[in-house]
Design an enzyme around this catalytic site. Structure first.
Site, mmCIF file in Angstrom:
data_model
loop_
_atom_site.group_PDB
_atom_site.id
_atom_site.type_symbol
_atom_site.label_atom_id
_atom_site.label_comp_id
_atom_site.label_asym_id
_atom_site.label_seq_id
_atom_site.Cartn_x
_atom_site.Cartn_y
_atom_site.Cartn_z
ATOM 1 N N CYS A 272 -5.476 -5.772 0.691
ATOM 2 C CA CYS A 272 -5.474 -4.339 0.331
ATOM 3 C C CYS A 272 -6.860 -3.747 0.057
ATOM 4 O O CYS A 272 -7.326 -2.898 0.807
ATOM 5 C CB CYS A 272 -4.582 -4.130 -0.889
HETATM 6 N N1 LIG Z 1 0.301 -8.286 -0.166
HETATM 7 C C1 LIG Z 1 0.153 -7.315 -1.035
HETATM 8 O O1 LIG Z 1 -0.218 -7.554 -2.171
HETATM 9 C C2 LIG Z 1 0.448 -5.865 -0.666
HETATM 10 C C3 LIG Z 1 0.587 -4.925 -1.700
HETATM 11 C C4 LIG Z 1 0.894 -3.613 -1.392
HETATM 12 C C5 LIG Z 1 1.010 -3.234 -0.055
HETATM 13 N N2 LIG Z 1 0.846 -4.160 0.947
HETATM 14 C C6 LIG Z 1 0.998 -3.695 2.323
HETATM 15 O O2 LIG Z 1 2.251 -4.140 2.820
HETATM 16 C C7 LIG Z 1 2.160 -4.414 4.219
HETATM 17 C C8 LIG Z 1 2.622 -5.839 4.499
HETATM 18 O O3 LIG Z 1 1.723 -6.727 3.838
HETATM 19 P P1 LIG Z 1 2.109 -8.234 3.506
HETATM 20 O O4 LIG Z 1 1.057 -8.703 2.581
HETATM 21 O O5 LIG Z 1 3.529 -8.332 3.118
HETATM 22 O O6 LIG Z 1 1.902 -8.902 4.947
HETATM 23 P P2 LIG Z 1 2.423 -10.355 5.432
HETATM 24 O O7 LIG Z 1 1.511 -10.746 6.536
HETATM 25 O O8 LIG Z 1 2.606 -11.252 4.262
HETATM 26 O O9 LIG Z 1 3.860 -10.058 6.014
HETATM 27 C C9 LIG Z 1 4.072 -9.283 7.156
HETATM 28 C C10 LIG Z 1 5.193 -9.902 7.972
HETATM 29 O O10 LIG Z 1 5.433 -9.061 9.095
HETATM 30 C C11 LIG Z 1 5.747 -9.881 10.193
HETATM 31 N N3 LIG Z 1 5.564 -9.136 11.433
HETATM 32 C C12 LIG Z 1 4.410 -8.754 12.026
HETATM 33 N N4 LIG Z 1 4.673 -8.074 13.155
HETATM 34 C C13 LIG Z 1 6.010 -8.019 13.279
HETATM 35 C C14 LIG Z 1 6.883 -7.456 14.245
HETATM 36 N N5 LIG Z 1 6.421 -6.801 15.307
HETATM 37 N N6 LIG Z 1 8.199 -7.614 14.060
HETATM 38 C C15 LIG Z 1 8.677 -8.271 12.984
HETATM 39 N N7 LIG Z 1 7.908 -8.818 12.028
HETATM 40 C C16 LIG Z 1 6.590 -8.685 12.187
HETATM 41 C C17 LIG Z 1 4.826 -11.068 10.039
HETATM 42 O O11 LIG Z 1 5.297 -12.194 10.756
HETATM 43 C C18 LIG Z 1 4.872 -11.293 8.521
HETATM 44 O O12 LIG Z 1 5.884 -12.204 8.134
HETATM 45 C C19 LIG Z 1 0.719 -4.126 4.603
HETATM 46 O O13 LIG Z 1 0.631 -2.816 5.067
HETATM 47 C C20 LIG Z 1 -0.022 -4.250 3.293
HETATM 48 O O14 LIG Z 1 -1.203 -3.477 3.271
HETATM 49 C C21 LIG Z 1 0.587 -5.476 0.665
#
Ligand SMILES: NC(=O)c1ccc[n+]([C@@H]2O[C@H](COP(=O)([O-])OP(=O)(O)OC[C@H]3O[C@@H](n4cnc5c(N)ncnc54)[C@H](O)[C@@H]3O)[C@@H](O)[C@H]2O)c1
Length: 434
Positions: A272
């Site tokens: 982030c």
């Molecule tokens: N991790 C954090 O602390 C946090 C906090 C707030 C917001 N976010 C936001 O949330 C969003 C997700 O982050 P995250 O940390 O959960 O990511 P992550 O990489 O842990 O999880 C994302 C998932 O999406 C899947 N994916 C990717 N492309 C795909 C597709 N075409 N079809 C189906 N699945 C697909 C991946 O395989 C993965 O399992 C981002 O935008 C991030 O900025 C993250």
């Protein structure tokens, strides 16, 4: 259409599809299943899907037993097959939003997911985007793809943006008790989306549009990036002036109003803070606007890892050694304390810099047993063995379970970027601060 969907969401006799079951999506899926929704997690990773279906947890913020219970009860399943969207009443999108090689927003995951969903959309569905992104994404990118289905937004398709605020490792604020901002494309979209989120979140904060919700999230992360940069700059100045920055920060933090604590460190990491503000920078350029605070904060935060490298050179100088050929043990590669996420961690850049200097690097991290970066797999060494091996120990992440007293007594010299050794008396003279 809206009334029927609202009623289904309120009674929780509805199916929720969570697309992207990672750090954000999996906790969300479990939370929705716990309150009674039928939940299907969709992910392109067959491995993650198989783990969920086996009742196996892979995200620290999820309770193993809760996941197993929801899967066992048939309330949570996972699939790689997007046709499952057809059976969903609400779809939540939580896919990654990284930067590309030019440090511009890479929203291909959102676009790809939306395109895959179109054939399965039907009247009476809510689609809510939760991935962090620049203001305008929901209405300018997501909506035009979804409406290829022929559905009319606000009448038979309801679309919203609601940013995820999860703070990995935070035991006090979880998905349930962290307020959630929601913006809908139309009033009906907002009404449906707030109804949906109220089932699992104690306080939902409606705003006037998805753009406002998108901007709110990016502002929150920019606020952190800028304040971390400010205290990092203070650390650089204190170092120049021969002052202890931690003493200054501790003292400033005694002010009961108008002050908020941020800590200096080796730089920012995670998915982030180093990334999201640049989504705004990119969007601002379309309005001939230059986001100076963001750029400056980025510059200072990136500088910190170079400052840590200088501190390592200084520490090794005490042993009359140069970096080339020295053995350096990094304590912690996760980007912050007590979590397993090493994405964008300053440790990665530090390893790269020190290896260019021809140092030999090993690491110890109880949360990250192994990781692969740029094709190289690295595995955590046992702490005592690492301490005995190293010329210099660098505390990059201050995980709570590590005995820092032991680290200081066993190490030849320690660079402490987190003030983790603050309470250690014996051997203090071997510690070099930030
Ligand atoms: N991790 C954090 O602390 C946090 C906090 C707030 C917001 N976010 C936001 O949330 C969003 C997700 O982050 P995250 O940390 O959960 O990511 P992550 O990489 O842990 O999880 C994302 C998932 O999406 C899947 N994916 C990717 N492309 C795909 C597709 N075409 N079809 C189906 N699945 C697909 C991946 O395989 C993965 O399992 C981002 O935008 C991030 O900025 C993250």
């Amino acid at each position: 259409m809206a009334a029927r969907l609202k009623q289904a969401l309120e009674s929780r006799d509805a199916t929720v599809a969570v697309v992207g079951i990672g750090y954000v999506g999996l906790p969300l899926a479990v939370e929705k299943a716990k309150v009674g929704f039928r939940v299907v997690g969709l992910d392109r990773s067959a491995d993650r899907v198989a783990q969920v279906n086996d009742g196996k947890n892979y995200i620290a913020d999820v309770e193993d037993a809760e996941l197993a219970e929801m899967v066992g009860a048939g309330r949570l399943t996972a699939s790689t097959d997007f046709s499952a969207i057809g059976g969903a009443d609400a779809v939540v999108i939580c896919v990654p939003t990284p930067l590309n090689a030019n440090r511009d927003p890479d929203i291909q995951y959102i676009v790809h997911v939306a395109e895959q969903m179109v054939p399965f959309l039907r009247p009476g569905m809510l689609v809510s985007l939760e991935s962090t992104t620049y203001p305008g994404t929901t209405e300018e990118v997501l909506l035009p793809i979804l409406t290829r289905s022929g559905l009319v937004v606000g009448q038979d398709l309801f679309v919203s943006f609601s940013p995820e605020r999860v703070d990995p490792g935070n035991a006090r604020y979880t998905t349930r008790n962290t307020n959630k901002v929601v913006g809908g494309v139309t009033d009906a979209c907002l009404d449906i989306a707030t109804t949906f989120y109220r089932q699992t979140i104690l306080e939902v904060v409606p705003v006037s549009s998805p753009r406002v919700a998108e901007m709110t999230k990016v502002f929150e992360n920019t606020f952190r990036a800028v304040n971390i940069a400010l205290v990092n700059e203070l650390a650089l100045l204190c170092d120049r002036m021969g002052m202890d920055v931690w003493e200054v920060v501790d003292a400033a933090n005694t002010k009961p109003f108008g002050m908020m604590r941020f800590n200096p460190g080796p730089g920012v990491g995670g998915h982030c803070i180093p990334i999201d503000p640049f989504y705004l920078t990119w969007k601002a350029r379309q309005y001939d606007f230059h986001t100076r605070f963001i750029e400056l904060a980025g510059e200072i935060n990136v500088l910190m890892v170079h400052h840590v490298r200088e501190k390592i050179i200084q520490a090794l100088g005490r042993l009359r050694k140069s970096v080339a050929g020295s053995r350096i043990l990094l304590l912690g590669v996760a980007y912050k304390k007590d979590i397993a996420d090493w994405r964008e961690s300053p440790a990665l850049k530090l390893i790269d810099l020190l290896e260019r200097d021809e140092a030999e690097i090993r690491y110890h991290d109880p949360f990250v047993p192994a990781f692969v970066e740029q094709g190289t797999e690295r595995t955590s060494v046992e702490l005592e063995a690492g301490l005995a091996w190293a010329d210099c120990v660098v505390i990059v992440t201050d995980h709570a379970g590590v005995d820092y007293g032991r680290v200081v007594t066993a190490a030849r010299v320690v660079v402490d970027t987190r003030n983790a050794t603050a309470g250690v008396g014996e051997g203090r003279e071997r510690v070099v601060g930030l």
